[in-house]
Design a protein around this motif. Structure first.
Motif, PDB file in Angstrom:
ATOM      1  N   LEU A   4      35.987  47.947  41.888  1.00 23.11           N
ATOM      2  CA  LEU A   4      35.952  46.367  42.208  1.00 23.11           C
ATOM      3  C   LEU A   4      37.361  46.030  41.671  1.00 23.11           C
ATOM      4  O   LEU A   4      37.585  46.154  40.439  1.00 23.11           O
ATOM      5  N   GLU A   5      37.839  45.172  42.711  1.00 25.53           N
ATOM      6  CA  GLU A   5      39.376  44.300  42.314  1.00 25.53           C
ATOM      7  C   GLU A   5      39.051  42.972  42.569  1.00 25.53           C
ATOM      8  O   GLU A   5      38.904  42.627  43.896  1.00 25.53           O
ATOM      9  N   LEU A   6      39.138  42.119  41.802  1.00 21.94           N
ATOM     10  CA  LEU A   6      38.950  40.551  42.098  1.00 21.94           C
ATOM     11  C   LEU A   6      40.265  39.822  42.212  1.00 21.94           C
ATOM     12  O   LEU A   6      41.273  40.220  41.226  1.00 21.94           O
ATOM     13  N   ILE A   7      40.612  38.975  43.031  1.00 22.79           N
ATOM     14  CA  ILE A   7      41.692  38.335  43.528  1.00 22.79           C
ATOM     15  C   ILE A   7      41.279  36.928  43.621  1.00 22.79           C
ATOM     16  O   ILE A   7      40.527  36.504  44.512  1.00 22.79           O
ATOM     17  N   ASP A   8      41.544  35.909  42.660  1.00 19.76           N
ATOM     18  CA  ASP A   8      41.008  34.336  42.591  1.00 19.76           C
ATOM     19  C   ASP A   8      42.171  33.674  43.058  1.00 19.76           C
ATOM     20  O   ASP A   8      43.387  34.183  43.559  1.00 19.76           O
ATOM     21  N   GLY A   9      41.903  32.416  43.141  1.00 22.03           N
ATOM     22  CA  GLY A   9      42.916  31.647  44.056  1.00 22.03           C
ATOM     23  C   GLY A   9      44.269  31.715  43.311  1.00 22.03           C
ATOM     24  O   GLY A   9      45.422  31.768  43.905  1.00 22.03           O
ATOM     25  N   ASP A  10      44.164  31.620  41.730  1.00 17.31           N
ATOM     26  CA  ASP A  10      45.467  31.512  41.068  1.00 17.31           C
ATOM     27  C   ASP A  10      46.404  32.731  41.524  1.00 17.31           C
ATOM     28  O   ASP A  10      47.582  32.888  41.424  1.00 17.31           O
ATOM     29  N   LYS A  11      45.700  33.691  41.420  1.00 17.81           N
ATOM     30  CA  LYS A  11      46.245  35.269  41.625  1.00 17.81           C
ATOM     31  C   LYS A  11      46.755  35.346  43.100  1.00 17.81           C
ATOM     32  O   LYS A  11      47.883  36.023  43.489  1.00 17.81           O
ATOM     33  N   LEU A  12      46.123  35.003  44.141  1.00 18.50           N
ATOM     34  CA  LEU A  12      46.177  34.702  45.345  1.00 18.50           C
ATOM     35  C   LEU A  12      47.809  34.277  45.681  1.00 18.50           C
ATOM     36  O   LEU A  12      48.462  34.709  46.227  1.00 18.50           O
ATOM     37  N   VAL A  13      47.663  32.938  44.942  1.00 18.81           N
ATOM     38  CA  VAL A  13      48.968  32.302  45.122  1.00 18.81           C
ATOM     39  C   VAL A  13      50.309  33.133  44.612  1.00 18.81           C
ATOM     40  O   VAL A  13      51.429  33.177  45.134  1.00 18.81           O
TER      41      VAL A  13
END
Length: 295
Positions: free
Chosen positions: A257-266
Motif C-alpha cells: 500500500l502507498e498512500l498519497i493525500d492532497g498535500d502530497k499530491l500537490v
C-alpha cells in the motif's frame, strides 16, 4: 479540544515546542510533512481537527499554523530551511529548549519588532502576517495558490485521468483507466519499470474527496490488493482529501500500500512542474535586517 492545547493565544504557538522536539527526535532535520505528522502524533490531535480548513482560502489550518510556527523559529535562528525544503535545527536550535511560555515570549518579541518598524503603509510582509496585539487570531497565508482546490473541481473521471497523466510524468508505463463501475475498487492500472529486468504492476484508486477519507475506504482497497485474482505488486491510493492517522498505520503494516493525500499530491504536481507555473518568492529575513535598525 485536546487538553494540552492552550487557547489563550494564537493556535500556532502550541506547535512551536513540539516542532523543535520532532525535528530533534528525527536527528536534527525533517521534512515539513514529517514534522506535521510528528506534532499531530505527539499532541494526539484528532483527525477532524487536522482536516479543518480556512473558509476563504480553503487551506488546512493545522498545516498553515505549523508553517507560521516554523517562520517564527526561523526569525529566531532556531530552525532553518534547506534549498530542498527540509527543516533543520541550527546550532543555536540544537542547544535550545523552548516550552510554551518561552514560545509566547518569542512570538511577542517578533510582534513588537514588526510593530515598531512598520511604516505608514503596511509592508507586504506585515499585511501577510496580520498580527494582533493579543495574539488570538490564526494567521493565514493569502498568497498561496490553492492548487488543490483546482484539482478538486475536476470530474470524477477527469480526476482519474489526471492521476494517470501524473503517473506517466513519473515514468509509469501502460497506464490504463478502467472507466467502468463494478471494477472491484480499481480505477486504473500501470506498470513501473524498475530496471531492465524487473517490472512492478500497480493498481490505482483515485478518490476526489473533501475532508478526511474514512478508514473503511483504505481497508477495502487493501482487500482488493490481497485478492488472488488481482495479484498486484503495489497499490496507489490517491486522494484530494486528508487521511486519518490509522491509515498511515495500515500503510506501515502493508508493504503493497502507498498512500498519497492532497498535500502530497500537490507536491508531486509541483515537483514535476505539471499544470503549474513556477515562481520565485523571497521572504525578508527580519533577524538579518534588525541589526541595521534603530533599537
Amino acid at each position: 479540544m485536546n487538553a494540552k492545547i492552550n487557547t489563550q493565544h494564537a493556535m500556532f504557538i502550541n506547535w512551536i515546542p513540539p516542532l523543535m522536539e520532532v525535528i530533534r527526535e528525527k536527528g536534527g532535520s525533517a521534512t515539513p510533512k514529517e514534522t506535521r505528522e510528528g506534532i499531530a502524533l505527539k499532541m494526539d490531535l484528532a483527525d477532524d481537527f487536522l482536516a479543518m480548513r480556512h473558509e476563504k482560502s480553503n487551506l488546512l489550518k493545522f498545516q498553515n499554523q505549523v508553517y507560521w510556527a516554523r517562520t517564527y523559529l526561523g526569525w529566531e535562528k532556531l530552525v532553518e530551511t534547506s534549498t530542498h525544503g527540509v527543516w533543520s535545527l541550527t546550532e543555536t536550535g540544537r542547544n535550545a529548549s523552548v516550552d510554551y511560555p518561552t514560545a509566547v515570549q518569542l512570538v511577542r518579541k517578533w510582534v513588537k519588532f514588526h510593530q515598531a518598524n512598520k511604516k505608514s503603509k503596511q509592508s507586504d510582509a506585515e499585511a501577510l502576517i496580520n498580527l494582533s496585539d493579543n495574539l488570538t487570531d490564526d494567521i493565514e497565508d493569502k498568497n498561496e495558490v490553492p492548487l488543490l482546490d483546482i484539482i478538486k473541481k475536476t470530474t470524477p473521471a477527469g480526476f482519474e485521468h489526471l492521476c494517470g497523466r501524473l503517473l506517466r510524468e513519473y515514468n509509469f508505463e501502460d497506464v490504463k483507466i478502467t472507466q467502468r463501475s463494478g471494477d472491484g475498487g480499481i480505477d486504473g492500472t500501470a506498470t513501473l519499470k524498475l530496471n531492465p529486468f524487473v517490472n512492478m504492476s500497480v493498481f490505482l484508486q483515485c478518490k476526489r474527496y473533501e475532508g478526511s477519507v474514512p478508514i473503511s475506504h483504505i481497508r477495502e482497497f487493501i482487500g482488493v490488493l490481497a485478492s488472488e485474482q488481482n495479484g498486484a505488486d503495489r497499490g496507489l491510493f490517491i486522494t484530494t482529501g486528508t487521511l486519518p492517522k490509522s491509515a498511515y498505520e495500515l500503510e506501515r503494516k502493508n508493504t503493497k500500500l502507498e498512500l498519497i493525500d492532497g498535500d502530497k499530491l500537490v507536491e508531486m504536481f509541483e515537483k514535476i512542474g505539471l499544470g503549474v507555473t513556477p515562481r520565485t518568492v523571497y521572504d525578508p529575513d527580519m533577524a538579518f535586517f534588525a541589526q541595521f535598525m534603530e533599537k
